[in-house]
Scaffold this motif. Sequence first.
Motif, short mmCIF file in Angstrom:
data_model
loop_
_atom_site.label_atom_id
_atom_site.label_comp_id
_atom_site.label_asym_id
_atom_site.label_seq_id
_atom_site.Cartn_x
_atom_site.Cartn_y
_atom_site.Cartn_z
N MET A 1 0.84 -1.20 0.00
CA MET A 1 0.00 0.00 0.00
C MET A 1 0.87 1.24 0.00
O MET A 1 1.90 1.30 0.65
CB MET A 1 -0.91 0.01 1.23
N ARG A 2 0.43 2.26 -0.74
CA ARG A 2 1.09 3.55 -0.70
C ARG A 2 0.07 4.60 -0.28
O ARG A 2 -1.11 4.47 -0.54
CB ARG A 2 1.67 3.91 -2.07
N ILE A 3 0.54 5.63 0.37
CA ILE A 3 -0.35 6.67 0.85
C ILE A 3 0.09 8.00 0.27
O ILE A 3 1.24 8.39 0.36
CB ILE A 3 -0.34 6.75 2.39
N PHE A 128 -7.18 2.96 -11.82
CA PHE A 128 -7.25 1.62 -12.40
C PHE A 128 -8.30 0.76 -11.71
O PHE A 128 -8.90 -0.11 -12.36
CB PHE A 128 -5.88 0.95 -12.34
N GLY A 129 -8.53 0.97 -10.42
CA GLY A 129 -9.58 0.21 -9.75
C GLY A 129 -10.95 0.53 -10.28
O GLY A 129 -11.77 -0.36 -10.55
N LEU A 144 -1.39 -0.22 -9.32
CA LEU A 144 -1.98 0.01 -8.01
C LEU A 144 -3.44 0.43 -8.14
O LEU A 144 -3.80 1.16 -9.06
CB LEU A 144 -1.20 1.09 -7.27
N LEU A 145 -4.26 -0.05 -7.22
CA LEU A 145 -5.68 0.27 -7.21
C LEU A 145 -5.89 1.42 -6.23
O LEU A 145 -5.69 1.27 -5.03
CB LEU A 145 -6.50 -0.96 -6.81
N GLU A 146 -6.31 2.56 -6.76
CA GLU A 146 -6.36 3.78 -5.96
C GLU A 146 -7.74 4.02 -5.35
O GLU A 146 -8.76 3.88 -6.02
CB GLU A 146 -5.95 4.98 -6.82
N HIS A 161 -1.25 -3.87 -2.94
CA HIS A 161 -1.83 -3.52 -4.23
C HIS A 161 -2.67 -2.24 -4.18
O HIS A 161 -3.21 -1.82 -5.20
CB HIS A 161 -2.70 -4.67 -4.77
N LEU A 162 -2.77 -1.63 -3.00
CA LEU A 162 -3.60 -0.44 -2.85
C LEU A 162 -2.78 0.84 -2.85
O LEU A 162 -1.64 0.87 -2.39
CB LEU A 162 -4.40 -0.51 -1.54
N LEU A 163 -3.39 1.90 -3.38
CA LEU A 163 -2.87 3.26 -3.27
C LEU A 163 -3.96 4.09 -2.62
O LEU A 163 -5.00 4.35 -3.22
CB LEU A 163 -2.52 3.83 -4.66
N LEU A 164 -3.77 4.45 -1.36
CA LEU A 164 -4.76 5.22 -0.62
C LEU A 164 -4.35 6.69 -0.63
O LEU A 164 -3.27 7.04 -0.16
CB LEU A 164 -4.86 4.70 0.82
#
Length: 381
Positions: A1-3, A128-129, A144-146, A161-164
């Motif tokens: 995950m990225r923030i 992409f999400g 990444l799914l934002e 896999h997440l980008l928050l």
Amino acid sequence: MRIGEYGGGLAGGIRQNQPPATDHLLPTCRESEPTEWYLDRFVRRRRVKGSVLPNNLPLTAGQLRTAGVTRASLRKHYHRIEYGLYIPVDQLLPETTDSGFTSAHRVHPATLVRAHHKACPGHIVTGFGAAAMSGMEYFATEELLEFFVARGDRIGHQPPHLLLTRTRKLEALRADAVAPDVSNPGLLATPHGFTLGRMLDILDRVDETRNQRWKVPDLSSVRPHLVREFIRQVQVSDAFHQGLGKGTVGSLEKLVRTRTVRSDRAAAVLGATAVGAESTPETLLRLIVADLAPGLRTQIPVFRDNGRLLTSADMGWEEHGVYLFYDGLHHREQTQRDHDSKVLATLQSHGGRVFRITAGQLKTVEEVVALRNLVADALGI
């Protein structure tokens, strides 16, 4: 995950992290158009079939326990995709992508989006999400799914896999959001123009592994604007428009208004977008040959002598009798090869020139130049 974090007003203050504008961007006018025959079939097909999303919904640990799944069986037969959420292992995607890159996550992105919404229902999916939820079949598996989250939200440990992305304008985003999942109407996504803009923005950012998992050549020496980033952006735009099932390219004004992407880049990408691209190599091939002659059309119908449809050419110039087909791996199969021979014979019987293009002809600058020369000769240039 990225923030990450955004500030400022929603309409004009979303902070962008982009390089300076490229000097060699395409004009806003498109270099090719799908045939009217294809557009009619394309829109009708989507209207009948609808968006194709997997039915495999994430299951909670509680649901599995109620169904009698033991801890041992859970470890052996289920894959955890987010804390407390699982899918059966037989629903996992292949370990490697089409390019041979090891998959970052082997779960359909729509399932991953549904899982995160189940865990955090207040978050809004974008990029992409959101595109995956709209039916886009490429790219979201590896990008990444934002999700947009409130600025003050506590964000604990989340999957990689997440980008928050934190924002002060989550409620304003919620007011304009759409519900792309009929099986889960509470799941909200950003509007289509905003979603496309977020994807274009992300592709402008440096990612050291992208060249490994998403291989495209740098063709700026052939056509100055065809750098890797731009090719990928057009491939994404093509695939997104395919997923939406709309016969026209989105509005430049609406995309620019989202303030998610520079106006010059938005104009260039939409100018190069064609809804008739049914695969990413088709997009690349079109960008390579589009400037050789005016009048390039995509998805040209080819009819038998009895008037029945035989196939459609991926692209070509009907007035010149030049037709291009991209041959993927399935064209090695005997049944497909027999069909391809019939197509070749039909077009040649009417004086057509047929080019069957393979992946190897799109890999390097040298191969691309050789291909362009062959097509130019057929066009009489």
